[in-house]
Design an enzyme around this catalytic site. Structure first.
Site, PDB file in Angstrom:
ATOM      1  N   ASP A 115       0.862  -1.170   0.000  1.00 58.99           N
ATOM      2  CA  ASP A 115       0.000   0.000   0.000  1.00 58.99           C
ATOM      3  C   ASP A 115       0.906   1.230   0.000  1.00 58.99           C
ATOM      4  O   ASP A 115       2.115   1.133   0.241  1.00 58.99           O
ATOM      5  CB  ASP A 115      -0.885  -0.033   1.249  1.00 58.99           C
ATOM      6  CG  ASP A 115      -1.779   1.186   1.363  1.00 58.99           C
ATOM      7  OD1 ASP A 115      -2.301   1.638   0.326  1.00 58.99           O
ATOM      8  OD2 ASP A 115      -1.936   1.696   2.482  1.00 58.99           O
ATOM      9  N   GLU A 219      -9.562  13.616   6.688  1.00 61.06           N
ATOM     10  CA  GLU A 219     -10.688  14.395   7.197  1.00 61.06           C
ATOM     11  C   GLU A 219     -10.226  15.342   8.295  1.00 61.06           C
ATOM     12  O   GLU A 219     -10.654  16.488   8.353  1.00 61.06           O
ATOM     13  CB  GLU A 219     -11.772  13.449   7.718  1.00 61.06           C
ATOM     14  CG  GLU A 219     -12.528  12.722   6.631  1.00 61.06           C
ATOM     15  CD  GLU A 219     -13.990  12.525   6.999  1.00 61.06           C
ATOM     16  OE1 GLU A 219     -14.246  12.087   8.122  1.00 61.06           O
ATOM     17  OE2 GLU A 219     -14.847  12.836   6.167  1.00 61.06           O
ATOM     18  N   ARG A 317      -2.485  14.553  -2.339  1.00 58.66           N
ATOM     19  CA  ARG A 317      -3.736  13.794  -2.305  1.00 58.66           C
ATOM     20  C   ARG A 317      -4.881  14.762  -2.575  1.00 58.66           C
ATOM     21  O   ARG A 317      -5.050  15.750  -1.860  1.00 58.66           O
ATOM     22  CB  ARG A 317      -3.911  13.120  -0.948  1.00 58.66           C
ATOM     23  CG  ARG A 317      -2.855  12.095  -0.653  1.00 58.66           C
ATOM     24  CD  ARG A 317      -2.800  11.729   0.812  1.00 58.66           C
ATOM     25  NE  ARG A 317      -4.044  11.137   1.288  1.00 58.66           N
ATOM     26  CZ  ARG A 317      -4.348   9.852   1.203  1.00 58.66           C
ATOM     27  NH1 ARG A 317      -3.500   9.027   0.637  1.00 58.66           N
ATOM     28  NH2 ARG A 317      -5.467   9.380   1.676  1.00 58.66           N
ATOM     29  N   ASP A 546      -1.188  -0.774   6.131  1.00 52.81           N
ATOM     30  CA  ASP A 546      -1.406  -0.238   7.477  1.00 52.81           C
ATOM     31  C   ASP A 546      -2.867  -0.032   7.827  1.00 52.81           C
ATOM     32  O   ASP A 546      -3.178   0.302   8.973  1.00 52.81           O
ATOM     33  CB  ASP A 546      -0.682   1.105   7.619  1.00 52.81           C
ATOM     34  CG  ASP A 546      -1.388   2.213   6.843  1.00 52.81           C
ATOM     35  OD1 ASP A 546      -1.766   1.978   5.673  1.00 52.81           O
ATOM     36  OD2 ASP A 546      -1.563   3.304   7.405  1.00 52.81           O
TER      37      ASP A 546
END
Length: 903
Positions: A115, A219, A317, A546
Site C-alpha cells: 500500500d 478528514e 492527495r 497499514d
C-alpha cells in the site's frame, strides 16, 4: 514419501537376503541358530524379517524433525521481537512476529505488494493547496509573480486573529487569508463545506482547546484547515452541527449523512442553515464527482482539472468538493423514501445507494437546482524516513515491488519517482489506461512485445502446457526482459485485465517489469492482484499495509506484514509480522529472513545426513549377520543418539549460525537471491544429502569392520567381538557427525562450542558409566556391554581406525567445497569473497544517493478509504457529554469503552 519408499526398498532387499540365506545356509545350522517359534520356512522368515527391519531402520524417517523445526522457528521469531534496530521509539512500538511458522519464507520473497498511504508515507496529513472557483492557492510567489520554493525562512500566515486556530497548522499563501477576510462568497462556501461535510468528532476539554477525532487523517486535515481559516467546527449532536464562522456561532440542522463507501467514493451531508436554506455538500474523487456536475460547470471544471493535475504531479492527495441547493418539496419526499429504505429488512444497502445517487445528481424531478463545483483540496502526505533507500536496497535483492494505491495516475507515477521505484534510467515506463477490454489487451501485448519480442513465439506452447497439466497449478516460467521497465495501470483498466481471458497476459507482462504501480484500485482489486501472482508464479509473496483496506491483500499473500500507523490496528491484527516503519522491512527480509532460511536449510541437510549415516550402517551389517535383524549399536546408544548426543549441536547451529553479520547482509543485498531460487534446500540437495549419508555409512561400517577383523589387543587377547565392533562403530559415527556440524557452522559462539564438545563429553561419560562393572551388577540384563569401553578404547589401533574414518568421511566434503568455490563459484560465493576482502580494511561509509527528483511526491484517498461512520453519528450512540462548553464526544466506533455508561 521418498524416504518411506527408500525405507521400504531397504527392508525388501534385506528380507529377500534373509530368505535366500535361511534357505541356503540357515536351514542347516538350526542346531546352533534355531528358527524362532512358529517359523516353518525361509519365505515366512523373510516376511517376519521385513517388519523387523522396518522397526530397526525406522530412524531414517525424521520423526523428531518436526519438534526441532518448531523450536528453531520459535527461537528465530524471538530474534525479531528482540531486535532493537526494528524498534520505533516515537510511539514505543517494537517489531512483532505474530506467527512462528513463516520465518524461513521471509528469506524467499520475490514479490512485495505494498500500500502507499501510511505504508510508504507517514499518513500524517497537512492541508497544502486548494483550488477555489478556478483559482489556485498554496504557492508562494515573489514580486515578479514567479513561484519560489518554500523553506524554513518562508513567512507563514499569521492566524492570531482567530482565537480558535490550531497553533500547529502552517500555511504560506497569504492571498487565501485575504480572500477569506474580504468575505469572498466562493471562499466562504468552500471552507463552510469543509467544516460541515465530514464525520469528525470534536473534543473540548477546556474552552478553546479543540481536539478532533477523525475517521481518517485526511478528514482531520481538512476540518483543521477550515478551522484556521475562520470556519471552526465546534460541536456535534445527532441532529445538529455547530460551526463558528468568522467569529459568529451558527448551528446547522443535520438532516442526513450520505455515507462514504468504496463504490460511491464520495460522501455528502444535507443540512439546513439558520437562515432556512437547504443544501447538500459533497466531496469525493474527481472522476466520480465530475459525472454529477451540471453542464454549466464545464468551464470551471476545466480550470479545476488543470489544478488537480498540477497537484497530483506534486504527489498531493486530491479531492473535489461541490454543493447543491435543494428544493423543500422534493427533499421531504426524498427523506420519507430514505427512511423507508433505511428500515428495509432486505436490500437495504442497494436501496440507500439508489437514493444517494438520485439526490446527488445535477437534475432531478421537482428540483430546479443543479450541483455546482466549488473547487478541490490538496493534502500533503510525507514519505516515511528511509523509504527510497529501502526500496532501492530491496530492488538490488531482485525483489519486485508492486504498489497498489487508490491515488490518481499522475500522483502514483510521481510517488514512484520519489520512492526510487521509478527512475530516469529505466528503458521505458508503460502506462496501461485502456477503456475497453481490447484496448487493454493491445496495450499489454505491445508492452510485452517491446520487452521481449520472442515471447510471442511460445504463446501456443504455454497454452498447450496448460492444457496438458490442467489438474496442476498453472505456473508460468520466469521471463527476462531486454531492459529495465516499469508498468503503471489504473483501476478501470485493471478491472478488464483481471478478467479470465486477460489475466494471463497481465501477469506475463507485469512480471517482466521491475516495478508495477496499480492506481485507483479498490481493496478487492488489491487482493485479486496478489492472488493472480500466486496463481501463475512459483514465488513467495509478501503484502504490507497499514489500514483496514489492506486486510484482504495482507491475508491473500503468503506473508502479511502490518504497519502500526495512523489507521488503527486492523492491518496489524491480520498480519503475520508487524512493525512501525516501512524501512524495517529490509531488515526483516535481508537479515532475519535470510538468516532463518539459511539456518533451516543447514538444519535440514545435516539432520537428514546424520540420520542416513546412522541408519544405513544397520543395512550394511545385515549382509554380515545373516540378515538376522541384529542391530549394530548398543540399544542405549540408539535411544540416546537423537535425543541427547546430536540434538543440541544442530539446534545451536540452527539458532545462532550466520554466514555474514547483519551489516554485511544489508550492504550486499545480492546475498538474498539464492533464497528466492531455493538453492540451499531442494530435491537435488536432498539427494546429495542421501548420497553423502550412504557414503559415510559405508566408511563407518567397513573401516571399523576391517580394523576389528582378526585383530588382537596389545596384550594378546582377542578384540574382534561384536560388542567391541559396536562400540567402535558408534564412536566413529558420533565423532564424524560432530566434525561435520563443525564444518557446517559458519559463526562460532560459546553456545556452539559448549553444545558440540559437551555432547561428545556426555557420550563418553555415559558410555564408560553404562559399560562399567557396577551398572552390570545392578542391572545385568540392561547393560550387557560390561568392560567393553575400557578394553576397546584403550587400544591405539582403535583410535587410529577412528581417525581414519573421520578423514575418509570429511576429506571429500572439504575437497568438494574448496574446488566448487574456486572453479565454479556461485554469485553468493563471489559476494562472500568480497566481504572477506572488505573485512581486512575499514568499511566504507554508506553511499548517499541523491534522488533524481527532488520535489516531494504524495497522494488522494477516496479510492482506498474505508466505509464511513455516518449512520453511527446520526444515531448518537457514539456521543457522551465531555465538558460544560459543548455537548460532544470522543469518536471511537470500534470500541465500547468510550461510550457513556448511561447509553
Amino acid at each position: 514419501l521418498q524416504i518411506f519408499a527408500f525405507l521400504a526398498l531397504m527392508c525388501l532387499i534385506l528380507a529377500i537376503g534373509n530368505g535366500i540365506w535361511e534357505y541356503d545356509k540357515g536351514y542347516y545350522f538350526q542346531v546352533y541358530l534355531p528358527w524362532a517359534e512358529g517359523v516353518t520356512s525361509a519365505p515366512y522368515s523373510a516376511f517376519l524379517m521385513f517388519w523387523s527391519y522396518v522397526i530397526i531402520l525406522n530412524t531414517v524417517v525424521p520423526i523428531s524433525l518436526y519438534v526441532s523445526v518448531e523450536i528453531i522457528r520459535l527461537g528465530n521469531s524471538f530474534y525479531i521481537d528482540w531486535d532493537r534496530k526494528m524498534y520505533y521509539p516515537v510511539n514505543d512500538t517494537p517489531a512483532q512476529a505474530r506467527t512462528t511458522t513463516l520465518n524461513e519464507e521471509l528469506g524467499q520473497i520475490k514479490y512485495i505488494f505494498s500500500d502507499k498511504t501510511g505504508t510508504l508515507t507517514q499518513n500524517i496529513m497537512c492541508f497544502n493547496k486548494c483550488s477555489i472557483n478556478g483559482k489556485s492557492y498554496g504557492d508562494v510567489c515573489d514580486l515578479a509573480g514567479q513561484r519560489i520554493e518554500i523553506n524554513e525562512n518562508t513567512e507563514k500566515v499569521d492566524f492570531s486573529y482567530n482565537q480558535l486556530a490550531d497553533p500547529k497548522f502552517v500555511f504560506y499563501d497569504h492571498s487565501l487569508v485575504e480572500a477569506v477576510k474580504l468575505n469572498d462568497d466562493a471562499t466562504h462556501r468552500f471552507f463552510r463545506l469543509l467544516s460541515l461535510c465530514h464525520t469528525v468528532m470534536p473534543e473540548e476539554k477546556e474552552e478553546g482547546n479543540l481536539v478532533y477525532q477523525a475517521q481518517s487523517p485526511d478528514e482531520g486535515a481538512l476540518v483543521t484547515a477550515a478551522r484556521n481559516f475562520g470556519f471552526v467546527f465546534r460541536a456535534r449532536t445527532p441532529e445538529t452541527i455547530t460551526v463558528v464562522e468568522m467569529g459568529e456561532t451558527k448551528t446547522y440542522k443535520l438532516l442526513a449523512i450520505l455515507d462514504f463507501n468504496n463504490v460511491r467514493k464520495r460522501m455528502s451531508v444535507i443540512v439546513r442553515s439558520p437562515e432556512g436554506d437547504l443544501t447538500l455538500y459533497c466531496k469525493g474523487a474527481d472522476t466520480i464527482l465530475y459525472e454529477l456536475l451540471h453542464s454549466s460547470c464545464d468551464s470551471l471544471k476545466e480550470e479545476t482539472t488543470e489544478h488537480l493535475n498540477e497537484f497530483a504531479g506534486e504527489g498531493l492527495r486530491t479531492l473535489v468538493v461541490a454543493y447543491k441547493n435543494l428544493d423543500e418539496k422534493y427533499f421531504q419526499d426524498w427523506i420519507r423514501r430514505h427512511h423507508v429504505a433505511s428500515t428495509a429488512l432486505e436490500g437495504r444497502e442497494d436501496k440507500l445507494s439508489e437514493l444517494y445517487e438520485e439526490i446527488e445528481k445535477d437534475l432531478m424531478v421537482g428540483s430546479p437546482f443543479p450541483a455546482k463545483l466549488l473547487g478541490a483540496t490538496a493534502i500533503e502526505d510525507k514519505l516515511q524516513d528511509g523509504v527510497p533507500q529501502t526500496i532501492e536496497t530491496l530492488a538490488k535483492a531482485s525483489i519486485k515491488i508492486w504498489v497498489l494505491t487508490g491515488d490518481k495516475q499522475e500522483t502514483a507515477v510521481n510517488i514512484g519517482y520519489s520512492c526510487n521505484l521509478l527512475n530516469d534510467d529505466m528503458t521505458d515506463v508503460f502506462i496501461i489506461e485502456g477503456s475497453t477490454s481490447d484496448d487493454v489487451l493491445n496495450e499489454l501485448r505491445n508492452a510485452r512485445k517491446k520487452m521481449k519480442p520472442e515471447s510471442f513465439l511460445d504463446t501456443d506452447e504455454i497454452n498447450i502446457q496448460f492444457a496438458k497439466s490442467s489438474n496442476k497449478a498453472k505456473l508460468l516460467p520466469d521471463e527476462q526482459a531486454n531492459g529495465v521497465y516499469g508498468l503503471v495501470i489504473n483501476g478501470h483498466s485493471l478491472a478488464y485485465a483481471l478478467e479470465g481471458n486477460l489475466e494471463l497476459e497481465l501477469v506475463r507482462t507485469a512480471c517482466m517489469c521491475k516495478v508495477v504501480i496499480c492506481c485507483r484500485v479498490t481493496p478487492l482489486q488489491k487482493a485479486q492482484v496478489v492472488e493472480l501472482v500466486k496463481k501463475y508464479k512459483k514465488a513467495v509473496t509478501l503484502a504490507i499495509g497499514d489500514g483496514a483496506n489492506d486486510v484482504s491483500m495482507i491475508k491473500t499473500a503468503h506473508i502479511g506484514v502490518g504497519i502500526s500507523g495512523q489507521e488503527g490496528m486492523q492491518a496489524v491484527l491480520s498480519s503475520d509480522f508487524s512493525f512501525a516503519q516501512f524501512r524495517y522491512l529490509q531488515r526483516l527480509l535481508l537479515v532475519h529472513g535470510r538468516w532463518s532460511y539459511i539456518r533451516m536449510c543447514k538444519f535440514l541437510k545435516y539432520f537428514f545426513y546424520k540420520n542416513f549415516a546412522f541408519t544405513l550402517v544397520h543395512f550394511w551389517y545385515g549382509f554380515f549377520s545373516g540378515f538376522s535383524a541384529q542391530t549394530v549399536y548398543d540399544e542405549w546408544f540408539i535411544t540416546l543418539y537423537n535425543l541427547v548426543y546430536t540434538s543440541l549441536p544442530v539446534l545451536g547451529m540452527s539458532l545462532f549460525d550466520q554466514d555474514v553479520d547483519d551489516r554485511w547482509s544489508m550492504l550486499f543485498p545480492q546475498l538474498y537471491v539464492p533464497g528466492q531460487q531455493n538453492l540451499y534446500f531442494n530435491k537435488i540437495v536432498f539427494v546429495s544429502c542421501m548420497l553423502h549419508g550412504i557414503y559415510s555409512s559405508l566408511i563407518l561400517f567397513f573401516i571399523p569392520y576391517g580394523a576389528m577383523y582378526n585383530t588382537m589387543r596389545s596384550d594378546g587377547k582377542a578384540i574382534a567381538d561384536y560388542q567391541s565392533f559396536a562400540l567402535m562403530a558408534q564412536t566413529c559415527l558420533l565423532i564424524v557427525v560432530s566434525v561435520q556440524i563443525g564444518l557446517d557452522t559458519a559463526y562460532w559462539t560459546v553456545v556452539n562450542q559448549f553444545f558440540i564438545w559437551g555432547s561428545l563429553s556426555v557420550y563418553f561419560a555415559i558410555t564408560f558409566t553404562m559399560y562399567s562393572d557396577g551398572m552390570y551388577l545392578i542391572l545385568t540384563a540392561s547393560f550387557p556391554f560390561v568392560g567393553t569401553a575400557r578394553n576397546t578404547l584403550s587400544q591405539p589401533n582403535v583410535w587410529l581406525a577412528i581417525f581414519l574414518s573421520i578423514i575418509l568421511c570429511v576429506l571429500p566434503v572439504v575437497g568438494y567445497r574448496f574446488l566448487k568455490t574456486q572453479l565454479k563459484p556461485t554469485p553468493s560465493d563471489k559476494v562472500l569473497l568480497k566481504i572477506k576482502e572488505a573485512k581486512k580494511r575499514p568499511p566504507p561509509p554508506s553511499p548517499k544517493r541523491r534522488l533524481r527528483r527532488t520535489s516531494t511526491r504524495r497522494s488522494g484517498y477516496a479510492f482506498s478509504h474505508q466505509h464511513g461512520f455516518g449512520a453511527l453519528i446520526m444515531s448518537g450512540r457514539n456521543m457522551r457529554p465531555k465538558s460544560p462548553f459543548a455537548t460532544t464526544g470522543t469518536f471511537s466506533p470500534n470500541s465500547d469503552k468510550y461510550k457513556h455508561k448511561g447509553l
